[in-house]
Design an enzyme around this catalytic site. Structure first.
Site, PDB file in Angstrom:
ATOM      1  N   SER A 178      -4.098   6.375  -2.223  1.00  0.00           N
ATOM      2  CA  SER A 178      -4.411   5.640  -0.991  1.00  0.00           C
ATOM      3  C   SER A 178      -3.851   6.388   0.216  1.00  0.00           C
ATOM      4  CB  SER A 178      -3.809   4.233  -1.053  1.00  0.00           C
ATOM      5  OG  SER A 178      -2.402   4.316  -1.209  1.00  0.00           O
ATOM      6  N   HIS A 216       7.694  11.632  -7.222  1.00  0.00           N
ATOM      7  CA  HIS A 216       8.369  10.332  -7.343  1.00  0.00           C
ATOM      8  C   HIS A 216       9.114  10.160  -8.657  1.00  0.00           C
ATOM      9  CE1 HIS A 216       5.405   8.686  -4.101  1.00  0.00           C
ATOM     10  NE2 HIS A 216       6.394   9.381  -3.587  1.00  0.00           N
TER      11      HIS A 216
END
Ligand code: OAD
Length: 276
Positions: free
Chosen positions: A225, A155
């Site tokens: 997550s 990212h």
């Protein structure tokens, strides 16, 4: 994408951690965790090609907020404003002010024992001629600060800027500036070198991550997550290619029920015990 790529039996699901069972007593829980840490250590010792995928949870013990959950960044700010190209086009001053504020906060934090353990694992595996690849969704640079050599940053990196016209990437750790940054080459506006919602990952970066996930025989997912695609898909790719899959997380994720080994707890406490 299948949620249970390994087609686990109910017994195997229970071994991975079954939320429908009552929580075990503290002593039994500690013994179970010790046993799982030993199993994770054994599996790592046997693996020839390891891929580790990390998320914000790995940096949480350094004091960097995670994204989701009650304490997450997405409670305090609008992702549509701060983490989309449209939000940046609407108000680049506001977006840059927020990222500069995050840069300032990162200057105050240090890598934690979880980061250090992953850097040590990389060194150990290299010394033994075994393959290791760290793939991170984190943009904070703490893996590198801990000594990890070349993590795949899916990212981007908060310390880098990218020109909105010519695409030139620049910047370095510790840089804090006032106002809007301009490209040294063409003078156009620069943006944070971060993948925002609705954007594609850099193809070369994504290719490296896919290769690491598909070629490994052991994938360890830590502190994520696994809610964001395509990053979370790497875990499924590894499983589909026959790798053992383990997870370390403070709480259960969508993967907990099917992975081969699930350890619930803090990565900064568990990882140093796994990499002794
Ligand atoms: P999330 O905030 O979605 O998830 C963090 C995970 O870490 C949760 O599952 C927590 O239970 C777990 N966690 C928290 N503290 C922990 C600890 N001490 N030890 C182990 N686990 C812990 O963060 P990510 O999964 O990284 O994208 O989110 C993925 C992407 O979503 C981020 O890279 C970010 C965001 O949009 C960009 O910035 C582009």
């Amino acid at each position: 994408m299948a949620t249970d790529p390994k087609g686990k039996s109910p017994a195997a699901k229970q071994a991975a951690g079954d939320a429908s069972q009552p929580p075990p007593e503290p002593q039994a829980r500690d013994a179970r965790r010790d046993e799982r840490i030993a199993r994770l250590r054994d599996s790592l010792a046997r693996a020839r090609r390891v891929c580790v995928l990390t998320g914000a949870g790995v940096s949480a013990e350094s004091g960097v907020p995670v994204y989701r959950g009650n304490e997450g960044l997405y409670q305090a700010f609008s992702a549509a404003d701060m983490a989309t190209p449209e939000g940046f086009a609407r108000n680049p001053e506001k977006v840059w002010a927020w990222y500069i504020d995050r840069r300032r906060q990162l200057l105050e934090v240090k890598p934690n024992p979880g980061h250090a353990a992953l850097a040590r694992l990389e060194q150990l595996m290299a010394a033994q001629g075994r393959a290791f690849r760290l793939v991170t969704q984190n943009i904070d640079g703490l893996h590198q600060a801990a000594g990890s050599r070349d993590p795949v940053e899916l990212h981007g990196n908060i310390w880098k800027t990218r020109c909105t016209e010519c695409g030139t990437v620049s910047g370095q750790y510790g840089e804090i500036f006032e106002g809007l940054p301009r490209c040294a080459r063409c003078k156009a506006l620069c943006r944070p070198h971060i993948v925002w919602f609705g954007e594609l990952l850099d193809p070369a970066v994504w290719q490296s991550a896919v290769r690491a996930a598909c070629e490994c025989d052991f994938l360890l997912s830590v502190g994520t997550s696994a809610a964001v695609q395509p990053a979370a898909g790497l875990i499924h790719m590894a499983a589909a290619n026959g790798a053992l899959v383990a997870e370390i997380n403070l709480e259960e994720t969508a993967n907990t029920r099917w992975v081969d080994l699930s350890l619930l707890g803090k990565s900064g406490e568990i990882l140093p015990r796994v990499v002794e």
